[in-house]
Design a protein around this motif. Sequence first.
Motif, PDB file in Angstrom:
ATOM      1  N   HIS A 178      10.563  -1.726   5.611  1.00 45.50           N
ATOM      2  CA  HIS A 178       9.386  -2.192   5.574  1.00 45.50           C
ATOM      3  C   HIS A 178       9.461  -3.431   4.875  1.00 45.50           C
ATOM      4  O   HIS A 178       8.940  -4.635   5.361  1.00 45.50           O
ATOM      5  CB  HIS A 178       8.279  -1.136   5.303  1.00 45.50           C
ATOM      6  N   ARG A 234       3.735   4.106   4.509  1.00 51.16           N
ATOM      7  CA  ARG A 234       5.026   4.760   5.138  1.00 51.16           C
ATOM      8  C   ARG A 234       5.380   5.552   4.399  1.00 51.16           C
ATOM      9  O   ARG A 234       5.660   6.776   4.679  1.00 51.16           O
ATOM     10  CB  ARG A 234       5.618   3.546   5.635  1.00 51.16           C
ATOM     11  N   ARG A 254       0.294 -10.569   0.253  1.00 53.90           N
ATOM     12  CA  ARG A 254      -0.270  -9.764  -0.930  1.00 53.90           C
ATOM     13  C   ARG A 254      -0.659 -10.576  -1.977  1.00 53.90           C
ATOM     14  O   ARG A 254      -0.359 -10.269  -3.330  1.00 53.90           O
ATOM     15  CB  ARG A 254       0.891  -8.801  -1.459  1.00 53.90           C
ATOM     16  N   GLN A 298       9.371  -7.045  17.266  1.00 55.53           N
ATOM     17  CA  GLN A 298       9.392  -8.464  16.718  1.00 55.53           C
ATOM     18  C   GLN A 298       9.815  -9.567  17.820  1.00 55.53           C
ATOM     19  O   GLN A 298       9.263 -10.800  17.827  1.00 55.53           O
ATOM     20  CB  GLN A 298      10.057  -8.217  15.680  1.00 55.53           C
ATOM     21  N   LYS A 346       6.617  -2.560  17.470  1.00 53.32           N
ATOM     22  CA  LYS A 346       6.455  -3.361  15.959  1.00 53.32           C
ATOM     23  C   LYS A 346       5.954  -2.691  14.748  1.00 53.32           C
ATOM     24  O   LYS A 346       6.458  -2.583  13.575  1.00 53.32           O
ATOM     25  CB  LYS A 346       5.760  -4.597  16.229  1.00 53.32           C
ATOM     26  N   LYS A 391       0.793  -1.070  -0.060  1.00 50.12           N
ATOM     27  CA  LYS A 391      -0.040   0.064  -0.115  1.00 50.12           C
ATOM     28  C   LYS A 391       0.832   1.315  -0.097  1.00 50.12           C
ATOM     29  O   LYS A 391       0.549   2.305  -0.114  1.00 50.12           O
ATOM     30  CB  LYS A 391      -0.853   0.057   1.174  1.00 50.12           C
ATOM     31  N   ASP A 417       9.586 -11.435   8.407  1.00 53.44           N
ATOM     32  CA  ASP A 417       8.503 -11.684   9.411  1.00 53.44           C
ATOM     33  C   ASP A 417       7.957 -13.037   8.496  1.00 53.44           C
ATOM     34  O   ASP A 417       7.381 -14.032   9.360  1.00 53.44           O
ATOM     35  CB  ASP A 417       7.450 -10.746   9.179  1.00 53.44           C
TER      36      ASP A 417
HETATM   37  C1  GRG Z   1      14.047  -3.820  10.726  1.00 54.88           C
HETATM   38  C2  GRG Z   1      16.202  -5.012  10.777  1.00 54.88           C
HETATM   39  C3  GRG Z   1      14.818  -4.960  10.732  1.00 54.88           C
HETATM   40  C4  GRG Z   1      14.347  -6.458  11.100  1.00 54.88           C
HETATM   41  C5  GRG Z   1      12.780  -6.587  11.128  1.00 54.88           C
HETATM   42  C6  GRG Z   1      10.751  -9.160  10.949  1.00 54.88           C
HETATM   43  C7  GRG Z   1      10.886  -8.132  11.666  1.00 54.88           C
HETATM   44  C8  GRG Z   1      12.363  -7.278  11.992  1.00 54.88           C
HETATM   45  C9  GRG Z   1      10.085  -7.269  11.924  1.00 54.88           C
HETATM   46  C10 GRG Z   1       8.504  -7.419  11.653  1.00 54.88           C
HETATM   47  C11 GRG Z   1       7.318  -6.458  12.071  1.00 54.88           C
HETATM   48  C12 GRG Z   1       6.311  -6.632  11.413  1.00 54.88           C
HETATM   49  C13 GRG Z   1       5.889  -7.715  10.631  1.00 54.88           C
HETATM   50  C14 GRG Z   1       5.204  -5.581  11.849  1.00 54.88           C
HETATM   51  C15 GRG Z   1       3.937  -5.581  11.286  1.00 54.88           C
HETATM   52  C16 GRG Z   1       3.634  -4.272  10.672  1.00 54.88           C
HETATM   53  C17 GRG Z   1       2.430  -4.275  10.003  1.00 54.88           C
HETATM   54  C18 GRG Z   1       1.185  -3.883  10.288  1.00 54.88           C
HETATM   55  C19 GRG Z   1       2.629  -4.475   8.477  1.00 54.88           C
HETATM   56  C20 GRG Z   1       1.813  -4.781   7.380  1.00 54.88           C
HETATM   57  O1  GRG Z   1       1.878  -3.406   6.778  1.00 54.88           O
HETATM   58  P1  GRG Z   1       1.314  -2.909   5.305  1.00 54.88           P
HETATM   59  O2  GRG Z   1      -0.232  -3.200   5.601  1.00 54.88           O
HETATM   60  O3  GRG Z   1       1.763  -3.952   4.481  1.00 54.88           O
HETATM   61  O4  GRG Z   1       1.448  -1.529   5.257  1.00 54.88           O
HETATM   62  P2  GRG Z   1       1.787  -3.721   2.680  1.00 54.88           P
HETATM   63  O5  GRG Z   1       1.586  -4.949   2.163  1.00 54.88           O
HETATM   64  O6  GRG Z   1       0.686  -2.813   2.509  1.00 54.88           O
HETATM   65  O7  GRG Z   1       3.143  -3.059   2.370  1.00 54.88           O
END
Ligand code: GRG
Length: 293
Positions: A76, A47, A95, A157, A180, A44, A83
């Motif tokens: 992201h 951010r 997606r 996370q 997160k 989407k 994740d």
């Molecule tokens: C940043 C170094 C570093 C590591 C990352 C795996 C991890 C560590 C973090 C994951 C955190 C996580 C999955 C958070 C969820 C955030 C969330 C609501 C994601 C969905 O975001 P959308 O809906 O996705 O904006 P799209 O698909 O639209 O881009």
Amino acid sequence: MFDRKLKYYLDLIEDNLCKFLPKSNDLCLSFVESLNYSVLGGGKRIRPVLTLAVCDMFCGNLKIAVNFACGVELIHAGSLVHDDLPCMDNSEFRRGKLSCHAKFGEAVAVLNGDGLFLSAFEFLTNAKNHGASNDQIVKACEVLSKMAGLNGMVLGQAIDMLAGRNNLSFEVVDELSSLKTSCLFKASCVLGAIAAGVNVKIISKVNMFAKFFGLAFQVVDDMIDVVGKEEIVGKPIGADIKNDKLSYASILNLNELKQLAKTYTKKALDEIKEFENNEFLVVLLESMLNRVN
Ligand code: GRG
């Protein structure tokens, strides 16, 4: 007006991401393919849109902001790839298509995320070619590394992976969501403010706006995991409950979730109500309440 501006921001982001990503390498074709797949694959872009919209609200330089915005989007995108890994959420879909490791294998997915996390900072420093001062770039790197790192998204996370259901309480879920999700929203918005060169008092308001925007976003995300439609969300519904995740939906019923999302949305709006030209951000924030994916 809103739609036109949104399209303008999205095109700018897509164009810059597209130009930045490697196009080919005969020695590791699937790695290069995986980067294009996970970054250009239909997110989407909420951010990076926030980064541009905040900068625009303060009449800042969008050429600086778009480099900051794309840096945030790389973090992201990499976080979603990691994740989904079998050792994390073990999700085969994202997606509406195969997740990165399911399509390209685990080694490629790990390297994909590693590369995106580090190259995000290359994007930030690229802003020096578009008029950013050294001070702006240092501040942007400081904010993004703090918000993504050991006391930010990564910590969130880690809690998500390790805390377990016996720690379930509203306070813990709220803390987890702040780390997160809200941390990267904070980086997105604050980097927009840094690109515009505003003062610390304004940055602190923008930071709080982003915190509550991120919390509202996560509440809706948790709600979608319960009542969403698989074909729209693009991944199986009910994964949080099935995997015993700490989520707002494991504490609150549907009405309470809707109410909480509204409460956080109102708190976010309060932080930016005094700013002129806030219309785009207000509509963006309100539209997130009704999102279905
Ligand atoms: C940043 C170094 C570093 C590591 C990352 C795996 C991890 C560590 C973090 C994951 C955190 C996580 C999955 C958070 C969820 C955030 C969330 C609501 C994601 C969905 O975001 P959308 O809906 O996705 O904006 P799209 O698909 O639209 O881009």
